[in-house]
Motif scaffolding. Structure first.
Motif, PDB file in Angstrom:
ATOM      1  N   ALA A 165       0.864  -1.181   0.000  1.00  8.48           N
ATOM      2  CA  ALA A 165       0.000   0.000   0.000  1.00  8.48           C
ATOM      3  C   ALA A 165       0.896   1.224   0.000  1.00  8.48           C
ATOM      4  O   ALA A 165       1.837   1.313   0.806  1.00  8.48           O
ATOM      5  CB  ALA A 165      -0.922   0.012   1.215  1.00  8.48           C
ATOM      6  N   TYR A 167       1.338   5.730  -0.671  1.00  6.81           N
ATOM      7  CA  TYR A 167       0.728   7.058  -0.723  1.00  6.81           C
ATOM      8  C   TYR A 167       1.714   8.024  -1.367  1.00  6.81           C
ATOM      9  O   TYR A 167       2.924   7.971  -1.111  1.00  6.81           O
ATOM     10  CB  TYR A 167       0.381   7.550   0.684  1.00  6.81           C
ATOM     11  CG  TYR A 167      -0.056   9.001   0.733  1.00  6.81           C
ATOM     12  CD1 TYR A 167      -1.324   9.367   0.281  1.00  6.81           C
ATOM     13  CD2 TYR A 167       0.809   9.993   1.203  1.00  6.81           C
ATOM     14  CE1 TYR A 167      -1.731  10.693   0.310  1.00  6.81           C
ATOM     15  CE2 TYR A 167       0.403  11.329   1.236  1.00  6.81           C
ATOM     16  CZ  TYR A 167      -0.865  11.665   0.782  1.00  6.81           C
ATOM     17  OH  TYR A 167      -1.258  12.977   0.788  1.00  6.81           O
ATOM     18  N   TYR A 174      -3.047   7.302  -4.242  1.00  7.67           N
ATOM     19  CA  TYR A 174      -2.929   6.037  -3.533  1.00  7.67           C
ATOM     20  C   TYR A 174      -2.663   4.912  -4.536  1.00  7.67           C
ATOM     21  O   TYR A 174      -3.086   4.959  -5.683  1.00  7.67           O
ATOM     22  CB  TYR A 174      -4.211   5.725  -2.753  1.00  7.67           C
ATOM     23  CG  TYR A 174      -4.561   6.766  -1.727  1.00  7.67           C
ATOM     24  CD1 TYR A 174      -4.089   6.661  -0.419  1.00  7.67           C
ATOM     25  CD2 TYR A 174      -5.346   7.870  -2.074  1.00  7.67           C
ATOM     26  CE1 TYR A 174      -4.401   7.629   0.529  1.00  7.67           C
ATOM     27  CE2 TYR A 174      -5.664   8.841  -1.133  1.00  7.67           C
ATOM     28  CZ  TYR A 174      -5.186   8.714   0.161  1.00  7.67           C
ATOM     29  OH  TYR A 174      -5.493   9.671   1.086  1.00  7.67           O
ATOM     30  N   LYS A 175      -1.943   3.905  -4.040  1.00  4.51           N
ATOM     31  CA  LYS A 175      -1.635   2.753  -4.872  1.00  4.51           C
ATOM     32  C   LYS A 175      -1.605   1.510  -4.004  1.00  4.51           C
ATOM     33  O   LYS A 175      -1.034   1.520  -2.905  1.00  4.51           O
ATOM     34  CB  LYS A 175      -0.281   2.951  -5.567  1.00  4.51           C
ATOM     35  CG  LYS A 175       0.114   1.853  -6.534  1.00  4.51           C
ATOM     36  CD  LYS A 175       1.430   2.240  -7.194  1.00  4.51           C
ATOM     37  CE  LYS A 175       1.891   1.228  -8.209  1.00  4.51           C
ATOM     38  NZ  LYS A 175       3.155   1.634  -8.863  1.00  4.51           N
ATOM     39  N   SER A 197      -4.246   2.066  -8.816  1.00  7.48           N
ATOM     40  CA  SER A 197      -3.786   3.372  -8.357  1.00  7.48           C
ATOM     41  C   SER A 197      -4.783   4.446  -8.756  1.00  7.48           C
ATOM     42  O   SER A 197      -5.471   4.324  -9.770  1.00  7.48           O
ATOM     43  CB  SER A 197      -2.397   3.697  -8.913  1.00  7.48           C
ATOM     44  OG  SER A 197      -2.426   3.813 -10.319  1.00  7.48           O
ATOM     45  N   LYS A 635       5.447   3.739   1.525  1.00  6.85           N
ATOM     46  CA  LYS A 635       4.961   2.424   1.111  1.00  6.85           C
ATOM     47  C   LYS A 635       5.115   1.421   2.243  1.00  6.85           C
ATOM     48  O   LYS A 635       6.152   1.355   2.911  1.00  6.85           O
ATOM     49  CB  LYS A 635       5.746   1.940  -0.115  1.00  6.85           C
ATOM     50  CG  LYS A 635       5.324   0.563  -0.625  1.00  6.85           C
ATOM     51  CD  LYS A 635       6.152   0.194  -1.846  1.00  6.85           C
ATOM     52  CE  LYS A 635       5.804  -1.187  -2.362  1.00  6.85           C
ATOM     53  NZ  LYS A 635       6.630  -1.541  -3.552  1.00  6.85           N
TER      54      LYS A 635
END
Length: 640
Positions: A165, A167, A174-175, A197, A635
Motif C-alpha cells: 500500500a 501514498y 494512492y496505490k 492506483s 509504502k
C-alpha cells in the motif's frame, strides 16, 4: 478524474560511475541476479527490482532516474517517452518479456505502458547491438522483464502472498497491490498480481497544479511456469494495463484553445509463451521459442473531432538455438512479426496499415586466444508494409555487427566494435493513419554505429568509459509542406560518450556517472518538433549513494544533474540546467517478520524544472508543462 466514464569527453568524464559495480553490489545485498555484461564485455546498463522498490518507481521517469544515458520527457505519466542518448524510443527495439512493443499510437503521448511494481529487471543496450537484439534497433534496445513466481517463492515455500500500500503526497494519490504465488505441483508454479492506483493532478515546482494530469490505473500480471523435466521449461504470461482519465487532447502541452480536455482510455495487453529445452550433456542444443501477442489502444471520447479509436496489434515468434563448440558459442535463429494499425472515427471512417518483418540471424562469441575475444553476427530482414490509401513497400537488407575485445590484464579489458542496422517501412503512427502517407520512393533507414571503450576493476573500484559515433541515413519523418508525406529527410549524426566510476566498501556503495550525446539532423540539433526521431539533451550526471546502516535499515541518495544546453536548433530556446535530489529510507523493523516500510522523497528541494526530453515553450499553443515538484512517497509492504 473521469467525468464520465561537439563532442566532449574531458578528463572529468573519466571520473564516473561503473554501473557494473553498483548493480553487482545491489545483487549481493538484495539477493537478486543481475546480468551486467554481454559476452563481448560491453557494458549493459541494468536496473533491478530492488532499485525500483527503494525508489518507489511509479512511472517511466522513476524507472530511469539513475540511468544517465536514458532521459524520459513528457511531464504527466501518460505522455512520457523514452530517449536513449537523445534518440526517441520509436527508433529503438523495445520489448516486454520478449514481446516487441511496436505500436506508436499518438506522438503526443508515450507508446510504452508498464507497471513498475511488476518489473523484475530492465536492460538497456545502447551502441552496437547484437543480431539477437531484434529487427530495426536503429538506436539500441530496451528489454523489460516481469517477475516470475520463483522470484518470490523461497526454496522451502509452497505458497505466499505480498501486499503493498502506497501514498504519494504530490498527487494525493494512492496505490495498492496484491500478489499471490504458489507451487501448484512439484513441477508447476504460478503468480497472479493486481495493482490499482488513483492519482490526482500533479503539482510542479512552482506550486501550480497541472490540470487534468491525474488518472486511474489498473495493472495485472499472471504467470505460470511448468518444469516438465529438468531440461524443459514452459512459461506462459499475461500482462495487462488500463488507464483512464479526463485529460488534455495533447497531454504533454498546457491548455489552449486547441488543446481541450476530453475523456481518454488507454489499454495494453501482452500475452507471451516461452519454451526452453536444454538437455543435459548436449553442447549443441539449447533451444528457445518465444511467441507473443501485444494489443494496445487509445480512445478519445467525444473529442474535438468526434470519437477516435486507435488500435495496434503485434503478433510474433522468435525461435533460436545456441550451440557451444569449445571456444566458440553460436546463437542462430529466425523471427517473424506481423503488425496492424487501425484508426476509426465517425468523421474520417476507418483506416488500416498492415506490415510484417521476417528475419534470420546468427551471433557468434569466439575466444580467439586467452586475451582476445571476438563477437560477430548478422541478421537479414525483409519488411513489407501496405498502407491504407497509400503505397506498398518491400524493403530488405543485412545488419552485421562485430566487436573485438582485448584483455591485457585480468582486471582490464578494451573493446572496439561497429555495426549496421537497417529498418524498413513499418506501420505508421496510428492516430495519423488518415493523414500523411509515405512517399512512393521512400527508402529503408540505415544506422551505422561505431563504439570503443574499456572496463577496469581494482579492489573495491570499478571503472568503464566509452565513445560512440552513430549515423542514421535516410531518416524518415513527416514533411511540413503540403501535401504532407512520410519521406526520407536526411542524415542523423550523434556523437558522444560516457564514463562511470563506482566504489563499494563494506556497507557503502557510491557511484558517479556521466553521459554526453549531441544528436543532429542535417547539421541541426534535434528539437522538440523532431517527433519520432529524438531531441537534444544537456550533459547528464548521476550520483548514487546507498548505505546499509543496519541489517534492518538502508538509506540512499540519488542526484541527477543536467547541464544547460546552449547548442540548440535555430528558432528554439536554450534549455536551462537543473539538479534533482532524491532520498530514500527502507526499514524492516522485525528481522523475522516480512514487514517493510519505505519512505522516498523525489525532488527533495521542490525544483521547478522541465526535463530536457520534455516539450518546451514553442508558442501559445505548443507549450509543455513543467515536471513534478516534491513528492513524498510512503509504502508499506508485507509478505507472508
Amino acid at each position: 478524474m473521469i467525468h464520465h466514464t561537439h563532442f566532449k569527453l574531458s578528463a572529468l568524464a573519466t571520473l564516473i560511475a561503473s554501473q557494473w559495480l553498483v548493480n553487482t553490489a545491489h545483487a549481493e545485498q538484495q539477493d537478486t541476479i543481475v546480468i551486467v555484461a554481454k559476452p563481448n564485455n560491453q557494458a549493459e546498463q541494468t536496473i533491478d527490482s530492488a532499485t525500483l522498490e527503494q525508489r518507489q518507481a511509479n512511472e517511466l521517469s522513476d524507472v530511469f532516474r539513475t540511468t544517465p544515458e536514458v532521459q524520459v520527457g513528457g511531464g504527466s505519466a501518460v505522455s512520457q517517452k523514452i530517449y536513449l542518448r537523445g534518440i526517441e524510443d520509436n527508433m529503438l527495439n523495445v520489448t516486454i518479456d520478449g514481446a516487441v512493443q511496436a505500436a506508436n499510437l499518438y506522438h503526443h503521448q508515450g507508446r510504452l505502458s508498464i507497471e513498475p511494481d511488476l518489473i523484475k529487471s530492465v536492460k538497456v543496450q545502447a551502441g552496437v547491438v547484437r543480431a539477437t537484439d531484434g529487427a530495426g534497433a536503429l538506436g539500441g534496445a530496451i528489454a523489460f522483464e516481469t517477475k516470475n513466481p520463483q522470484d518470490l517463492l523461497a526454496a522451502d515455500e509452497r505458497a505466499g502472498a505480498q501486499l503493498n500500500a502506497g501514498y504519494y503526497s504530490n498527487t494525493e494519490g494512492y496505490k495498492g497491490s496484491a500478489t499471490g504465488f504458489a507451487r501448484a505441483t512439484d513441477k508447476v508454479s504460478v503468480l497472479a498480481s493486481v495493482t490499482l492506483s488513483d492519482l490526482d493532478d500533479f503539482v510542479d515546482g512552482e506550486g501550480n497544479s497541472q490540470p487534468h494530469t491525474g488518472s486511474k490505473n489498473q495493472a495485472g500480471l499472471f504467470k505460470a511456469v511448468a518444469e516438465f523435466t529438468p531440461d524443459q521449461q514452459l512459461v506462459l504470461s499475461y500482462d495487462a494495463r488500463r488507464d483512464e482519465a479526463y485529460r488534455y487532447h495533447r497531454p504533454q502541452w498546457q491548455p489552449s484553445k486547441k488543446n481541450i480536455a476530453i475523456n481518454q482510455e488507454m489499454q495494453r495487453d501482452t500475452l507471451t509463451g516461452k519454451y526452453h529445452f536444454a538437455p543435459a550433456g548436449s553442447a549443441w542444443l539449447d533451444l528457445q521459442v518465444n511467441a507473443y501477442l501485444t494489443e494496445t489502444s487509445l480512445e478519445h471520447i467525444q473529442g474535438p473531432w468526434g470519437d477516435y479509436l486507435g488500435e495496434g496489434e503485434s503478433l510474433g515468434i522468435d525461435v533460436r538455438n545456441t550451440s557451444a563448440f569449445d571456444v566458440l558459442t553460436l546463437t542462430y535463429g529466425a523471427d517473424y512479426r506481423e503488425d496492424e494499425g487501425h484508426l476509426t472515427s465517425p468523421t474520417y471512417g476507418a483506416d488500416k496499415d498492415k506490415g510484417r518483418v521476417q528475419g534470420v540471424y546468427a551471433q557468434a562469441d569466439w575466444e580467439i586466444a586467452s586475451q582476445w575475444r571476438l563477437t560477430a553476427g548478422a541478421r537479414y530482414d525483409k519488411y513489407k508494409l501496405k498502407e491504407s490509401k497509400g503505397s506498398q513497400f518491400n524493403h530488405s537488407g543485412v545488419s552485421p555487427n562485430a566487436t573485438l575485445t582485448f584483455q591485457p590484464l585480468p582486471n582490464l579489458s578494451i573493446y572496439a566494435g561497429a555495426g549496421q542496422v537497417i529498418r524498413g517501412a513499418t506501420v505508421r503512427e496510428i492516430f495519423k493513419l488518415d493523414g500523411a502517407t509515405s512517399h512512393p520512393e521512400r527508402k529503408e533507414e540505415t544506422a551505422i554505429t561505431q563504439e570503443a571503450g574499456l572496463n577496469w576493476q581494482y579492489d573495491n573500484w570499478a571503472f568503464t568509459a566509452k565513445l560512440f559515433d552513430l549515423k542514421i541515413k535516410d531518416v524518415v519523418a513527416e514533411t511540413h509542406t503540403r501535401p504532407r508525406q512520410l519521406t526520407n529527410v536526411g542524415t542523423l549524426k550523434n556523437q558522444g560518450g560516457s564514463a562511470t566510476l563506482a566504489y563499494n566498501w563494506q556497507d557503502l556503495i557510491a557511484g558517479l556517472s556521466y553521459s554526453h550525446a549531441r544528436p543532429e539532423l542535417n547539421g541541426q540539433p534535434l528539437n522538440d518538433d523532431t517527433k519520432g526521431i529524438g531531441t537534444a539533451i544537456g550533459d547528464t550526471w548521476v550520483f548514487t549513494l546507498d548505505y546499509q546502516v543496519t541489517q534492518q535499515l538502508q538509506l540512499g541518495y540519488d542526484g541527477r544533474y543536467v547541464e544547460r544546453l546552449t547548442h540548440v536548433a535555430e528558432g528554439y530556446d536554450e534549455k536551462p540546467g537543473y539538479a534533482l535530489h532524491d532520498i530514500y529510507a527502507q526499514w524492516t523493523p522485525f528481522s523475522h517478520q516480512p514487514l517493510t516500510l519505505t519512505l522516498t522523497v523525489k525532488n527533495l528541494f521542490d525544483k521547478a524544472y522541465r526535463d530536457h526530453a520534455s516539450y518546451g515553450e514553442t508558442n501559445e499553443v505548443a507549450t509543455g508543462t513543467l515536471d513534478t515538484g516534491r513528492d513524498i512517497r510512503f509504502k508499506l509492504g508485507y509478505q507472508f
